[in-house]
Design a protein around this motif. Sequence first.
Motif, PDB file in Angstrom:
ATOM      1  N   PHE A   1       5.260  20.872  -8.667  1.00 22.62           N
ATOM      2  CA  PHE A   1       6.585  20.894  -8.555  1.00 22.62           C
ATOM      3  C   PHE A   1       7.780  19.422  -8.052  1.00 22.62           C
ATOM      4  N   ALA A   2       8.649  19.970  -9.258  1.00 27.80           N
ATOM      5  CA  ALA A   2       9.052  18.730  -9.654  1.00 27.80           C
ATOM      6  C   ALA A   2      10.708  18.409  -7.678  1.00 27.80           C
ATOM      7  N   GLU A   3      10.796  16.986  -7.368  1.00 22.30           N
ATOM      8  CA  GLU A   3      11.473  16.414  -6.496  1.00 22.30           C
ATOM      9  C   GLU A   3      11.238  17.451  -5.375  1.00 22.30           C
ATOM     10  N   GLU A   4      10.047  17.000  -5.781  1.00 19.91           N
ATOM     11  CA  GLU A   4       9.694  17.372  -3.710  1.00 19.91           C
ATOM     12  C   GLU A   4      10.228  16.387  -2.568  1.00 19.91           C
ATOM     13  N   GLU A   5       9.703  15.931  -2.439  1.00 22.20           N
ATOM     14  CA  GLU A   5      10.692  14.718  -1.878  1.00 22.20           C
ATOM     15  C   GLU A   5      12.165  15.260  -1.052  1.00 22.20           C
ATOM     16  N   GLY A   6      12.246  15.044  -2.427  1.00 25.43           N
ATOM     17  CA  GLY A   6      14.494  14.492  -2.791  1.00 25.43           C
ATOM     18  C   GLY A   6      14.764  13.204  -2.507  1.00 25.43           C
ATOM     19  N   ALA A   7      13.607  12.424  -2.324  1.00 24.73           N
ATOM     20  CA  ALA A   7      14.082  11.261  -2.335  1.00 24.73           C
ATOM     21  C   ALA A   7      14.501  10.394  -3.916  1.00 24.73           C
TER      22      ALA A   7
ATOM     23  N   SER B   1       0.757  21.690  -5.796  1.00 25.30           N
ATOM     24  CA  SER B   1       1.873  20.734  -4.472  1.00 25.30           C
ATOM     25  C   SER B   1       2.481  20.047  -5.218  1.00 25.30           C
ATOM     26  N   HIS B   2       3.005  18.562  -4.910  1.00 27.83           N
ATOM     27  CA  HIS B   2       3.713  17.724  -5.947  1.00 27.83           C
ATOM     28  C   HIS B   2       2.675  16.194  -6.044  1.00 27.83           C
ATOM     29  N   LEU B   3       3.975  15.411  -6.723  1.00 27.99           N
ATOM     30  CA  LEU B   3       3.420  14.373  -7.124  1.00 27.99           C
ATOM     31  C   LEU B   3       4.180  13.421  -6.924  1.00 27.99           C
ATOM     32  N   ASP B   4       5.655  13.997  -6.730  1.00 27.40           N
ATOM     33  CA  ASP B   4       6.567  12.089  -5.784  1.00 27.40           C
ATOM     34  C   ASP B   4       6.343  11.977  -4.665  1.00 27.40           C
ATOM     35  N   SER B   5       7.192  10.770  -4.351  1.00 29.06           N
ATOM     36  CA  SER B   5       6.854  10.632  -3.090  1.00 29.06           C
ATOM     37  C   SER B   5       8.500  10.488  -2.601  1.00 29.06           C
ATOM     38  N   VAL B   6       7.557   9.536  -1.150  1.00 25.93           N
ATOM     39  CA  VAL B   6       9.146   9.399  -0.421  1.00 25.93           C
ATOM     40  C   VAL B   6       8.881   7.959  -0.267  1.00 25.93           C
ATOM     41  N   PRO B   7       9.904   6.625  -0.448  1.00 19.70           N
ATOM     42  CA  PRO B   7      10.439   5.163  -0.346  1.00 19.70           C
ATOM     43  C   PRO B   7       8.824   5.102   0.394  1.00 19.70           C
TER      44      PRO B   7
ATOM     45  N   ALA C   1       3.929   6.641   4.876  1.00 24.47           N
ATOM     46  CA  ALA C   1       3.881   5.534   5.112  1.00 24.47           C
ATOM     47  C   ALA C   1       1.670   5.290   4.684  1.00 24.47           C
ATOM     48  N   PRO C   2       2.113   3.970   4.348  1.00 28.32           N
ATOM     49  CA  PRO C   2       0.972   3.549   4.055  1.00 28.32           C
ATOM     50  C   PRO C   2      -0.409   4.224   4.797  1.00 28.32           C
ATOM     51  N   ALA C   3      -0.664   4.315   5.942  1.00 24.75           N
ATOM     52  CA  ALA C   3      -1.452   4.376   6.811  1.00 24.75           C
ATOM     53  C   ALA C   3      -1.774   6.405   7.203  1.00 24.75           C
ATOM     54  N   GLU C   4      -1.002   6.819   5.853  1.00 25.32           N
ATOM     55  CA  GLU C   4      -1.496   8.391   5.956  1.00 25.32           C
ATOM     56  C   GLU C   4      -3.155   7.848   5.139  1.00 25.32           C
ATOM     57  N   HIS C   5      -3.319   8.587   6.056  1.00 24.97           N
ATOM     58  CA  HIS C   5      -5.473   8.863   5.800  1.00 24.97           C
ATOM     59  C   HIS C   5      -6.116  10.676   6.143  1.00 24.97           C
TER      60      HIS C   5
ATOM     61  N   GLY D   1       0.648  -1.351   0.003  1.00 24.48           N
ATOM     62  CA  GLY D   1      -0.146   0.418   0.100  1.00 24.48           C
ATOM     63  C   GLY D   1       0.878   1.072  -0.106  1.00 24.48           C
ATOM     64  N   GLY D   2       2.454   1.380  -0.122  1.00 23.26           N
ATOM     65  CA  GLY D   2       2.994   2.043   0.012  1.00 23.26           C
ATOM     66  C   GLY D   2       3.045   2.902  -1.531  1.00 23.26           C
ATOM     67  N   TYR D   3       3.355   4.015  -1.599  1.00 23.66           N
ATOM     68  CA  TYR D   3       4.371   4.352  -3.142  1.00 23.66           C
ATOM     69  C   TYR D   3       5.680   4.710  -3.194  1.00 23.66           C
ATOM     70  N   HIS D   4       5.617   4.488  -4.465  1.00 23.60           N
ATOM     71  CA  HIS D   4       7.043   4.677  -5.108  1.00 23.60           C
ATOM     72  C   HIS D   4       7.040   5.959  -6.380  1.00 23.60           C
ATOM     73  N   ARG D   5       7.094   6.636  -6.075  1.00 25.15           N
ATOM     74  CA  ARG D   5       6.470   8.268  -6.731  1.00 25.15           C
ATOM     75  C   ARG D   5       7.771   8.918  -6.945  1.00 25.15           C
ATOM     76  N   PHE D   6       9.022   8.276  -7.212  1.00 25.68           N
ATOM     77  CA  PHE D   6      10.537   9.413  -6.858  1.00 25.68           C
ATOM     78  C   PHE D   6      10.697  10.006  -8.989  1.00 25.68           C
ATOM     79  N   ALA D   7      11.210  11.383  -8.668  1.00 25.30           N
ATOM     80  CA  ALA D   7      10.777  12.244  -9.737  1.00 25.30           C
ATOM     81  C   ALA D   7      11.836  11.395 -11.469  1.00 25.30           C
ATOM     82  N   TRP D   8      11.557  11.278 -12.296  1.00 25.67           N
ATOM     83  CA  TRP D   8      11.615  11.534 -13.561  1.00 25.67           C
ATOM     84  C   TRP D   8      11.655   9.952 -13.605  1.00 25.67           C
ATOM     85  N   THR D   9      10.760   8.845 -12.974  1.00 24.67           N
ATOM     86  CA  THR D   9      10.818   7.264 -12.658  1.00 24.67           C
ATOM     87  C   THR D   9       8.920   6.980 -13.124  1.00 24.67           C
TER      88      THR D   9
END
Length: 398
Positions: free
Chosen positions: A118-124, A75-81, A371-375, A19-27
């Motif tokens: 905005f791009a690469e907000e999380e810096g992941a 806001s942004h569309l990328d995520s942390v691991p 984390a996946p429990a974010e709601h 249930g977690g997201y992996h949306r790293f910049a330009w992947t």
Amino acid sequence: MSFEEMWAELLPIGRDAAGGYHRFAWTPPELECRAWFLDEAARRDLEIERDANGNLYAWWLPADGSREDAVLTGSHLDSVPGGGAFDGPLGVVSAFAAIDLLRERGYVPARPIGVAAFAEEEGARFGVACLGSRLLAGAIAPERARGLRDGDGRSFAEVLVAHGMDPDRIGPDEGLLARIGCYVELHVEQGRALQQPVGVASSIVPHGRWRLDFTGEGNHAGTTLIRDRRDPMLPFAITVLAARQAADRNAALATIGKVAVTPNGVNAIPSRVTAWLDSRGPIDDAVRRTVEEIGRAARAAAGAHGVAVELAEESYTEVVSFDTGLRERLLKVLPDAPVLPTGAGHDAGILAARVPTAMLFVRNPTGVSHAPAEHAEPDDCLAGVEALAAVLDDLARG
């Protein structure tokens, strides 16, 4: 397309089995989110703009076609691991939904209204949070940004070239900044302080990231005597504990949540351990003292084990107090909204140095983020859309 329909389209992109997201910049997952953004902008006949730093904008222009003194949201569309669904995308989806509400009501803006991603907000991927907004605002040197590398060793410059962008053009965009009259970012709350559906931000606490490099000597785990070892894992472990103790002493926060071990073998003594420290606190001095104490502990532990250590600051943002006049205007529109600070960094905090900024928070009943429990409950999300629409209505009247 309704908020619920847009949300349902984004929800599966980049989601793992847990249930977690992996949306790293330009992947691929983040690129799919970018394509979704462009489709939504085109569906609404909004004018699309891409800046040299990888940030996306969709503009609803007034009848006279003016592009000046714009009201920007998003806001942004990328995520942390392994991140949550709401951090970032909620602000973008809500922005499009707010424009839909205003149009349904026959509203015609006197000022441009823009939606930003905005791009690469999380810096992941490249290690520096809010990279796209930092470049736009001149908060990071372009030459440093070009040299940032991801976990596979690819530089930011190389990735830009691979996606048809010119790394020599990144950096402050004074023309674009001059066109932005204010920026209002809606975001899921990253805590449990908000007891109503929507709140208004007062400030962002000081926060930063540091890199620790422990360099020892790689060797065989089964044949190297304990007294002959220069194992960087030991001073690293001591430093993790020291970080917790330093944070407690200074009423701050310190987290080491990312580690890279070389060569990362079960039967090999590491030659190098690289760790990233995140520290935050209520005041600048508390954060600085915490990091200084962690650095001293790391150097002492490294010396005791024959290991070298380097501590380098990767990014730091002092306390950000959002524009008082803009915040008061939001509170006139939303008189029942509570005002609260946040310990999380945002693009709004970076842009605050260049344009008036404000933030809206949507309640998070779990208090969990990254984390996946974010709601956020559907009704609260829709309340956030209504609140953002009311704010845009007020600000874009001229």
